[in-house]
Design an enzyme around this catalytic site. Structure first.
Site, PDB file in Angstrom:
ATOM      1  N   ASP A 127       7.636  -5.568  -0.533  1.00  0.00           N
ATOM      2  CA  ASP A 127       8.732  -4.545   1.267  1.00  0.00           C
ATOM      3  C   ASP A 127      10.190  -4.200   0.317  1.00  0.00           C
ATOM      4  O   ASP A 127      11.031  -2.904   0.852  1.00  0.00           O
ATOM      5  CB  ASP A 127       8.459  -5.141   1.871  1.00  0.00           C
ATOM      6  CG  ASP A 127       7.633  -5.110   2.701  1.00  0.00           C
ATOM      7  OD1 ASP A 127       6.564  -5.090   2.180  1.00  0.00           O
ATOM      8  OD2 ASP A 127       7.331  -6.349   3.429  1.00  0.00           O
ATOM      9  N   CYS A 151       2.099 -10.110   8.663  1.00  0.00           N
ATOM     10  CA  CYS A 151       0.284  -9.994   9.531  1.00  0.00           C
ATOM     11  C   CYS A 151       0.196 -10.533  10.265  1.00  0.00           C
ATOM     12  O   CYS A 151      -0.519  -9.518  11.068  1.00  0.00           O
ATOM     13  CB  CYS A 151       0.169  -8.943   8.147  1.00  0.00           C
ATOM     14  SG  CYS A 151       1.079  -8.037   6.542  1.00  0.00           S
ATOM     15  N   TYR A 203     -26.877   2.991   4.398  1.00  0.00           N
ATOM     16  CA  TYR A 203     -27.339   3.965   5.800  1.00  0.00           C
ATOM     17  C   TYR A 203     -27.981   2.789   6.634  1.00  0.00           C
ATOM     18  O   TYR A 203     -28.722   2.742   6.016  1.00  0.00           O
ATOM     19  CB  TYR A 203     -27.899   4.865   5.744  1.00  0.00           C
ATOM     20  CG  TYR A 203     -28.286   5.705   7.147  1.00  0.00           C
ATOM     21  CD1 TYR A 203     -27.726   5.248   8.027  1.00  0.00           C
ATOM     22  CD2 TYR A 203     -30.154   6.098   7.021  1.00  0.00           C
ATOM     23  CE1 TYR A 203     -28.977   5.709   9.495  1.00  0.00           C
ATOM     24  CE2 TYR A 203     -30.781   6.130   8.279  1.00  0.00           C
ATOM     25  CZ  TYR A 203     -30.416   6.193   9.113  1.00  0.00           C
ATOM     26  OH  TYR A 203     -30.441   6.303  10.556  1.00  0.00           O
ATOM     27  N   VAL A 218      20.457 -15.888  -2.494  1.00  0.00           N
ATOM     28  CA  VAL A 218      21.109 -15.783  -3.317  1.00  0.00           C
ATOM     29  C   VAL A 218      22.029 -14.586  -2.696  1.00  0.00           C
ATOM     30  O   VAL A 218      22.049 -13.436  -2.072  1.00  0.00           O
ATOM     31  CB  VAL A 218      19.962 -14.553  -4.296  1.00  0.00           C
ATOM     32  CG1 VAL A 218      21.501 -14.263  -5.134  1.00  0.00           C
ATOM     33  CG2 VAL A 218      19.522 -16.014  -5.156  1.00  0.00           C
ATOM     34  N   GLU A 272      13.999 -18.824  -1.762  1.00  0.00           N
ATOM     35  CA  GLU A 272      14.057 -18.263  -0.875  1.00  0.00           C
ATOM     36  C   GLU A 272      15.015 -19.179   0.620  1.00  0.00           C
ATOM     37  O   GLU A 272      14.647 -20.526   0.545  1.00  0.00           O
ATOM     38  CB  GLU A 272      12.275 -18.645  -0.585  1.00  0.00           C
ATOM     39  CG  GLU A 272      11.796 -18.722   1.360  1.00  0.00           C
ATOM     40  CD  GLU A 272      12.334 -17.761   1.571  1.00  0.00           C
ATOM     41  OE1 GLU A 272      12.722 -16.574   2.667  1.00  0.00           O
ATOM     42  OE2 GLU A 272      11.446 -16.481   0.488  1.00  0.00           O
ATOM     43  N   TRP A 291     -25.594  10.624   9.520  1.00  0.00           N
ATOM     44  CA  TRP A 291     -23.818  11.025   8.723  1.00  0.00           C
ATOM     45  C   TRP A 291     -23.325  10.558   8.878  1.00  0.00           C
ATOM     46  O   TRP A 291     -23.045  10.362  10.600  1.00  0.00           O
ATOM     47  CB  TRP A 291     -24.187  12.793   8.437  1.00  0.00           C
ATOM     48  CG  TRP A 291     -24.713  13.620   8.105  1.00  0.00           C
ATOM     49  CD1 TRP A 291     -26.653  14.668   8.444  1.00  0.00           C
ATOM     50  CD2 TRP A 291     -24.480  14.484   6.842  1.00  0.00           C
ATOM     51  NE1 TRP A 291     -26.826  14.867   7.927  1.00  0.00           N
ATOM     52  CE2 TRP A 291     -25.581  14.973   6.510  1.00  0.00           C
ATOM     53  CE3 TRP A 291     -23.675  14.500   6.412  1.00  0.00           C
ATOM     54  CZ2 TRP A 291     -25.969  15.932   4.867  1.00  0.00           C
ATOM     55  CZ3 TRP A 291     -23.456  14.938   4.789  1.00  0.00           C
ATOM     56  CH2 TRP A 291     -24.440  15.737   4.546  1.00  0.00           C
ATOM     57  N   ASN A 345       1.469  -8.560  -2.890  1.00  0.00           N
ATOM     58  CA  ASN A 345       0.554  -9.456  -3.815  1.00  0.00           C
ATOM     59  C   ASN A 345       0.184  -8.599  -4.996  1.00  0.00           C
ATOM     60  O   ASN A 345       0.594  -9.424  -6.266  1.00  0.00           O
ATOM     61  CB  ASN A 345      -0.742  -9.649  -3.421  1.00  0.00           C
ATOM     62  CG  ASN A 345      -0.365 -10.674  -2.063  1.00  0.00           C
ATOM     63  OD1 ASN A 345      -0.492 -12.092  -2.502  1.00  0.00           O
ATOM     64  ND2 ASN A 345      -0.307 -10.497  -0.794  1.00  0.00           N
TER      65      ASN A 345
END
Length: 464
Positions: free
Chosen positions: A294, A45, A437, A82, A35, A445, A316
């Protein structure tokens, strides 16, 4: 003993490493992960909400520290990039290959052999080659380091003028965060309306709401340059028609797959620049190489085309699928329907499936309907308005997409449509869904079903 090398220490990479470790112990599988940043396994996020103060601190966004990974026999090497892949050619009897890595603190380089490889290099923020783009005071928000640098800038003054370049998810979320810091916020957007992931008529609702919050939104205005003062710091954002004064600039233009390394090694890339994989997330044509997150393109289950959808939820899931494959099991990632939600202050924004232009691009004839409804029974305290737009295929009535803009209780209703899209349901079938509901939660609805009923009528009328 086999060796697994993982390139990228965030969602996809470390999910893959962790799942592989669950299935195969240290005596069977050595895991080495690289990393290049200071952090691993964190929620990118959440950065706008940390900057805005909703999340109290940076560490809240970290799911697992490097030491926690190492305690599980994963050799995670931080600040190590890398820089080259050396893969065995297709059809070679020799498996695996090697990677060349560089320690970013010392500059030392070394080669590491592998039997299996996972590429999870993520995405890079779009940073156009504009004059002044690298000036002090211009910030991206891709990493935790980026978020900390922006907070450091904001802490030097209480309020001022901020310009956000771009009006996608990151753009509108950062506009809210800057508003909370007391800044006068202008969003400069090259598109017709904010939130290009919506159709323009729905984006117009977002624009109106942002104006009501005190955020100035300038559409159809590509940025031509970042203007600086005598001290070299940003002073304004320039377009063809105007200059917008700025003490701080945040770039929210979007991201692209980070696949330069993979491309240089000859791995297959799609039209959006992402790596191409099979359902098991193996890179096509390479038995011992997987990719996820990504940096890949995935199948859109509605259009049948491949697309780039950079979301942590997918990353994930990719990691879990990859880890199963590396560990000797089998799992698949069948594709996506393009579901996403966001907010700007109390306005909720959601979409799934295709927009009108997406449907046209793949040759799907369609009908559209738009309904106005409320989040709860109209008479119940706290009922908030919402607008639902629905696309259905001409003649068949197959659901193609849903967009929702509204207040509290609006956005997560898109999940109803996401399930229906995944199941290939028609709008007529949707009208019979047995949804929960009670007056505090929904009208009799549900707004999504109201839109489905209206779409059924539109399909029938179009077929006459």
């Amino acid at each position: 003993m086999e060796r697994l090398v993982v390139i990228g220490g965030d969602a996809a990479g470390m999910s893959a490493a962790s799942q592989a470790r669950r299935l195969r112990g240290p005596q069977e599988l050595e895991i080495v992960a690289f990393e290049r940043s200071h952090f691993a396994s964190y929620s990118a996020c959440g950065i706008p909400y940390w900057v805005g103060g909703d999340v109290p601190g940076r560490d809240e966004l970290i799911a697992r520290t490097p030491d926690e990974h190492r305690a599980r026999a994963i050799d995670l090497r931080m600040r190590t990039e890398v820089v080259e892949l050396d893969l065995q050619p297709r059809g070679s009897a020799t498996r695996g290959g090697r990677v060349r890595s560089r320690d970013l603190e010392s500059g030392a380089e070394s080669w590491t052999d592998f039997d299996k490889l996972v590429i999870a290099t993520g995405a890079r923020p779009v940073r156009p080659s504009l004059p002044g783009i690298d000036a002090p005071g211009v910030h991206g928000v891709q990493t935790l380091d980026d978020g900390q640098a922006l907070l450091d800038t904001l802490s030097r003054s209480s309020g001022g003028r901020a310009v956000v370049v771009g009006a996608g998810y990151i753009g509108v979320e950062m506009a809210e965060a800057l508003l909370k810091h007391g800044y006068e916020v202008t969003v400069v957007n090259r598109g017709e309306q904010p939130m290009a992931t919506l159709d323009p008529d729905m984006g117009r609702l977002v624009h109106k709401a942002m104006d009501g919050l005190g955020i100035t939104t300038v559409n159809d205005s590509p940025v031509t340059g970042i203007l600086t003062g005598p001290d070299g710091r940003v002073r304004a954002v320039g377009t063809e028609d105007a200059e917008y004064p700025a003490d701080v600039v945040v770039l929210g233009i979007g991201v692209e797959p980070e696949t330069a390394l993979a491309g240089a090694a000859g791995l297959p890339l799609g039209v959006h620049g992402g790596l191409l994989t099979d359902l098991a997330m193996r890179v096509r044509g390479y038995e011992q190489v997987w990719a996820g997150g990504d940096c890949v393109e995935v199948l859109d289950l509605v259009s049948g085309r491949e697309r780039h959808v950079p979301l942590g939820t997918h990353a994930n899931k990719h990691g879990q699928v990859i880890g199963a494959g590396v560990g000797g099991g089998y799992a698949t990632f069948p594709g996506v329907v393009g579901t996403a939600v966001s907010k700007v202050c109390d306005l909720e924004i959601a979409r799934t499936g295709l927009r009108e232009k997406d449907a046209r691009a793949v040759g799907l004839r369609h009908v559209t309907v738009t309904v106005e409804s409320t989040s709860r029974a109209g008479y119940f305290p706290g009922a908030a308005p919402m607008t639902v737009k629905m696309l259905a295929e001409h003649r068949t009535g197959r659901l193609l997409g849903v967009q929702i803009v509204g207040r509290e209780g609006a956005a997560k209703r898109v999940d109803i449509a996401a399930v229906a899209l995944t199941a290939g349901m028609t709008v007529e079938q949707m009208t019979s869904l047995d949804l929960g509901y009670a007056p505090p939660f929904s009208p009799v609805w549900d707004p999504v079903l109201v839109a489905a009923r209206k779409a059924v009528a539109a399909v029938r009328e179009a077929g006459v």
